[in-house]
Design a protein around this motif. Structure first.
Motif: not given
Length: 249
Positions: A24-26, A55-57, A62-64, A70-72
């Motif tokens: 899982x990325x990041x 934070x890493x995203x 956030x959904x994927x 919603x917006x991280x």
């Protein structure tokens, strides 16, 4: 250490978002897997929580890559820390959490790894994100010889980072060669240009090197593409395929 094109300590091979698509990325799990494949430099995406925690995203939302919605950047860190950032990838990573920049810095510094931080702002807070990420990076790497390379597609974020911590090295990310790209990189005091690998040819590589900057590429997952970039004498290759490309190559 002052990073310049002449004083360049980073390795050629860079693991994208930790270990590309193998974990899982990041997440820290992805970083650990990339390290197990021999990688010593990693790329990650960093934005700010609503209460200012880096934070890493990668995505705005956030959904994927998590159980959130919603917006991280609209969520406080306390809420983000509770999310599952592993189950979307595979059952073996269920319960993996979102990483903070502090987490990743600790992992890299304790293992003498290098880091490329892509500043990935939530829309509307581009400059603030650049400033905050630069200040946090300066704090986290204080006293260590080789700082992280900060990069962004956002000129506002890079300007914010430049103003906040001018000594930290910066790279301009490009997915197309828009008018004035080279001049913008120079004006921002960048030490590197990081392009979609298809944009590099003898002419563009020559322009960047003549301007006193290094040449890096994303995201290179094909052996022929990698060999073409090595033949052009580019300086860095960011890849998902940590299982295919040896970082010693």
């Amino acid at each position: 250490m002052q990073i310049t094109a002449q004083n360049w300590p980073y390795p050629r091979w860079v693991a994208h978002r930790g270990a590309g698509k193998l974990a899982p990325e990041n997440t820290l799990a992805s970083f650990r897997l990339g390290a197990q494949h021999g990688y010593r430099m990693f790329e990650c995406d960093v934005k700010l929580s609503a209460d200012g925690v880096p934070f890493l995203l990668h995505d705005d939302t956030l959904e994927r890559t998590s159980s959130g919605k919603g917006l991280g950047g609209d969520h406080a860190w306390g809420a983000l820390a509770q999310l599952d950032a592993g189950s979307w990838h595979s059952r073996s990573y269920a319960g993996e959490t979102i990483a903070t920049l502090d987490n990743v810095a600790a992992f890299c510094l304790r293992n003498s790894y290098f880091l490329n931080i892509e500043i990935k702002p939530t829309p509307g807070v581009e400059r603030l994100t650049g400033e905050a990420v630069a200040h946090h990076a300066s704090r986290l790497w204080r006293g260590h010889a080789i700082p992280p390379l900060l990069s962004s597609f956002s000129l506002e974020s890079l300007q914010g980072a430049h103003t906040a911590q001018p000594a930290l090295p910066r790279g301009l990310l490009l997915d197309e060669l828009w008018d004035g790209w080279l001049e913008a990189a120079q004006q921002l005091g960048c030490v590197a240009v990081i392009c979609n690998h298809l944009l590099w040819n003898a002419d563009t590589v020559g322009q960047v090197k003549a301007a006193g900057m290094r040449t890096l590429s994303y995201t290179v997952n094909d052996a022929d593409a990698a060999q073409r970039l090595i033949g052009l004498e580019t300086d860095g290759i960011i890849t998902d395929r940590v299982d295919q490309f040896s970082p010693a190559g």
